[in-house]
Write an enzyme that holds these catalytic residues in place. Structure first.
Site, PDB file in Angstrom:
ATOM      1  N   ASP A  92      -0.615  20.326  17.586  1.00  0.00           N
ATOM      2  CA  ASP A  92      -0.191  21.636  18.102  1.00  0.00           C
ATOM      3  C   ASP A  92       0.529  22.478  17.053  1.00  0.00           C
ATOM      4  O   ASP A  92       1.407  23.290  17.388  1.00  0.00           O
ATOM      5  CB  ASP A  92       0.710  21.451  19.327  1.00  0.00           C
ATOM      6  CG  ASP A  92      -0.051  20.889  20.531  1.00  0.00           C
ATOM      7  OD1 ASP A  92      -1.295  20.861  20.479  1.00  0.00           O
ATOM      8  OD2 ASP A  92       0.595  20.475  21.504  1.00  0.00           O
ATOM      9  N   HIS A 111       0.813  -1.224   0.000  1.00  0.00           N
ATOM     10  CA  HIS A 111       0.000   0.000   0.000  1.00  0.00           C
ATOM     11  C   HIS A 111       0.846   1.275   0.000  1.00  0.00           C
ATOM     12  O   HIS A 111       0.316   2.379   0.070  1.00  0.00           O
ATOM     13  CB  HIS A 111      -0.931  -0.007   1.226  1.00  0.00           C
ATOM     14  CG  HIS A 111      -2.077   0.932   1.141  1.00  0.00           C
ATOM     15  ND1 HIS A 111      -2.232   2.010   1.996  1.00  0.00           N
ATOM     16  CD2 HIS A 111      -3.133   0.985   0.298  1.00  0.00           C
ATOM     17  CE1 HIS A 111      -3.333   2.665   1.701  1.00  0.00           C
ATOM     18  NE2 HIS A 111      -3.905   2.078   0.671  1.00  0.00           N
ATOM     19  N   LYS A 122       3.154   4.402  -1.321  1.00  0.00           N
ATOM     20  CA  LYS A 122       3.269   5.258  -2.506  1.00  0.00           C
ATOM     21  C   LYS A 122       4.585   6.005  -2.370  1.00  0.00           C
ATOM     22  O   LYS A 122       4.711   6.904  -1.535  1.00  0.00           O
ATOM     23  CB  LYS A 122       2.120   6.266  -2.597  1.00  0.00           C
ATOM     24  CG  LYS A 122       0.739   5.648  -2.840  1.00  0.00           C
ATOM     25  CD  LYS A 122       0.001   5.380  -1.573  1.00  0.00           C
ATOM     26  CE  LYS A 122      -1.400   4.863  -1.863  1.00  0.00           C
ATOM     27  NZ  LYS A 122      -2.021   4.269  -0.670  1.00  0.00           N
ATOM     28  N   LYS A 134      -4.320  11.299   4.265  1.00  0.00           N
ATOM     29  CA  LYS A 134      -4.068  10.761   5.602  1.00  0.00           C
ATOM     30  C   LYS A 134      -3.080  11.697   6.292  1.00  0.00           C
ATOM     31  O   LYS A 134      -1.908  11.770   5.906  1.00  0.00           O
ATOM     32  CB  LYS A 134      -3.456   9.349   5.526  1.00  0.00           C
ATOM     33  CG  LYS A 134      -4.279   8.344   4.688  1.00  0.00           C
ATOM     34  CD  LYS A 134      -3.781   8.270   3.288  1.00  0.00           C
ATOM     35  CE  LYS A 134      -4.228   7.062   2.507  1.00  0.00           C
ATOM     36  NZ  LYS A 134      -5.604   6.771   2.423  1.00  0.00           N
ATOM     37  N   ASP A 190      17.535   9.477  -8.019  1.00  0.00           N
ATOM     38  CA  ASP A 190      18.959   9.778  -7.822  1.00  0.00           C
ATOM     39  C   ASP A 190      19.372   9.814  -6.356  1.00  0.00           C
ATOM     40  O   ASP A 190      20.272  10.562  -5.961  1.00  0.00           O
ATOM     41  CB  ASP A 190      19.314  11.115  -8.497  1.00  0.00           C
ATOM     42  CG  ASP A 190      19.262  11.024 -10.012  1.00  0.00           C
ATOM     43  OD1 ASP A 190      19.227   9.886 -10.536  1.00  0.00           O
ATOM     44  OD2 ASP A 190      19.237  12.079 -10.674  1.00  0.00           O
ATOM     45  N   HIS A 201      -9.083  11.554   0.520  1.00  0.00           N
ATOM     46  CA  HIS A 201      -8.211  10.388   0.668  1.00  0.00           C
ATOM     47  C   HIS A 201      -6.937  10.722   1.432  1.00  0.00           C
ATOM     48  O   HIS A 201      -6.114   9.846   1.682  1.00  0.00           O
ATOM     49  CB  HIS A 201      -7.874   9.851  -0.741  1.00  0.00           C
ATOM     50  CG  HIS A 201      -7.280   8.496  -0.755  1.00  0.00           C
ATOM     51  ND1 HIS A 201      -6.004   8.238  -1.225  1.00  0.00           N
ATOM     52  CD2 HIS A 201      -7.773   7.292  -0.363  1.00  0.00           C
ATOM     53  CE1 HIS A 201      -5.749   6.947  -1.139  1.00  0.00           C
ATOM     54  NE2 HIS A 201      -6.797   6.347  -0.618  1.00  0.00           N
TER      55      HIS A 201
END
EC number: 2.7.8.-
Length: 486
Positions: free
Chosen positions: A411, A224, A226, A406, A231, A404
């Site tokens: 603070d 899952h 991404k 997350k 380089d 979508h």
């Protein structure tokens, strides 16, 4: 003959109860949360045969024999590589803000490496901006491009990313692409895998879905993450799959997907390179440990650069570390806690921590999409809202599409962004990645994004929610029962 039938019946009955007892013992011996264990036992006893088969398919974190052996074998060399990396003292942060100190200490203890300083970081809130930046950076690549995504959906600007990747490979850049088999099923049925391989891009279908191996490996265990690495210096991660929202799930009835990606330059790319090399070796058996960072790759002074810790979770990585990180972050909050997630099915510990934060005076906001693409998770999420609202948590339903993103902001200083949803699958099962950023400037950028989400949301009022129809409450409780398994 009657005696034979009687003996056969007793043997079948004995075998049946022996199987139930064996699976029950297996559930009890596995160290897992009590609600999860109780849910599995109830399913097994209420629907014995279906429950046993379901448990054997989805009840344990089974990576498969070959992958498990590779995972075990790679860690000695990886640990040595991390120890060698620690010799580059100048890239590690020695101080953290008060709100972030405990979390960074936890991550260093669990993962063996501290936070990395001197990184430049840009928050990309538009899919178009993220995809165009990727095309530009891949076009400038000189040595290597490494990519891993859960979903790759052809169409729109994504095709320009594919063209840039093929062009890079043709000019001699080493290009590797790992995509989840289930998430990218449409991609692997398209002409693009053959085109990419013809251009000398290494394409790997991770965690291949196969009915022939359904009892040998857990099929819903997914890659899952991404990530993009270029380089050994430029890195991307966030919630966005390799999709153009204008061409992705247009018939789902939830609107366009809303995501963020972080583009980074600096030593953090080295830490992410370690994660990619582990994933690649677990899947392929090929060892590609990244080179150590160049001593001259830190143009950003500590005063202006970002301090970042990378958390990797999944089989073979420190167990439960992302769950611990979220709990530590929530308990560190003193003034404000803002969380965004498309899927809200928290563990009991997380639910308790969030409610406790609100009850001790922290201003707690949770932003979720009003509609998401999972009916099961949608109903299960609703079962938690009453307790959260009663504790004083402000819950916002985003109406501008499928949110979508997350993210967690504590603070205004401590930020967590990445691929982890607030559900059991992300917390305990899948391969995930999360960035922890200790920086008030980045916190201000993330706060503005979250404020825009809230402006496009509808606040749930506790009094109105308490008057919802009784049948909805029954459905919510039914799916709540299965929440430890989602």
């Amino acid at each position: 003959m009657t005696t034979l039938y009687t003996v056969i019946n007793w043997l079948l009955l004995f075998g049946y109860w022996l199987l139930i007892a064996g699976v029950t013992l297996r559930v009890m011996m596995k160290r897992r949360a009590v609600p999860s264990a109780m849910a599995w036992l109830l399913v097994i006893y209420i629907l014995p045969l279906v429950g046993i088969i379901t448990y054997l398919l989805f009840g344990e974190l089974n990576l498969g024999k070959r992958r498990a052996e590779r995972s075990k074998a790679l860690w000695p060399s990886t640990a040595k590589w991390i120890e060698d990396l620690k010799g580059c003292h100048h890239i590690f942060a020695s101080e953290n803000s008060e709100v972030a100190r405990s979390l960074f200490k936890l991550c260093e203890h669990r993962q063996g490496m501290g936070g990395l300083k001197g990184n430049q970081m840009q928050l990309l809130t538009s899919s178009d901006d993220a995809l165009r930046a990727l095309v530009r950076d891949i076009g400038l690549a000189q040595n290597n491009v490494e990519m891993v995504f859960y979903i790759w959906q052809t169409g729109g600007l994504v095709d320009q990313v594919a063209e840039a990747l093929m062009a890079a490979a043709r000019r001699g850049v080493r290009c590797r692409l790992m995509l989840d088999s289930a998430g990218s099923v449409d991609f692997f049925r398209s002409p693009y895998p053959a085109l990419l391989r013809k251009a000398r891009v290494k394409v790997v279908e991770a965690l291949h879905v196969s009915l022939l191996r359904v009892f040998l490996r857990r099929m819903d265990l997914r890659q899952h993450r991404k990530m993009v690495l270029i380089d050994n210096y430029v890195a991307y991660t966030g919630s966005m799959n390799m999709v153009d929202p204008r061409f992705f799930k247009q018939d789902a009835g939830v609107g366009q997907w809303i995501d963020i990606m972080a583009r980074m330059e600096g030593p953090v790319a080295t830490a992410m390179g370690i994660i990619f090399s582990c994933d690649w070796e677990i899947e392929t058996g090929e060892r590609i440990l990244p080179p150590p960072p160049d001593v001259n790759i830190m143009p950003f002074e500590q005063a202006t650069g970002h301090t970042i810790q990378v958390i990797a979770s999944g089989p073979g990585f420190p167990e439960g570390v992302i769950h611990q990180a979220l709990l530590t972050s929530i308990y560190a909050a003193r003034e404000q806690l803002v969380m965004t997630t498309p899927y809200l099915v928290p563990s009991d510990d997380l639910l308790h921590a969030i409610c406790t934060a609100a009850q001790r005076g922290v201003e707690v906001h949770i932003i979720v999409p009003r509609h998401n693409d999972s009916m099961l998770v949608g109903w299960a999420s609703r079962a938690f809202l009453a307790e959260l609202l009663e504790a004083g948590v402000l819950i916002h339903q985003f109406e501008g599409g499928l949110l979508h993103t997350k993210s967690v902001l504590v603070d205004g200083q401590l930020s967590l962004v990445g691929t982890v949803n607030l559900d059991m699958r992300s917390l305990w099962l899948n391969f995930e990645i999360t960035l922890v950023i200790d920086d008030d400037d980045f916190g201000s950028d993330l706060a503005r994004v979250q404020e825009d989400y809230i402006a496009s949301s509808r606040l749930i009022e506790a009094k109105v929610w308490s008057k919802r129809p009784y049948w909805q409450r029954l459905v919510e409780r039914l799916f709540y029962f299965f929440s430890p398994l989602l």
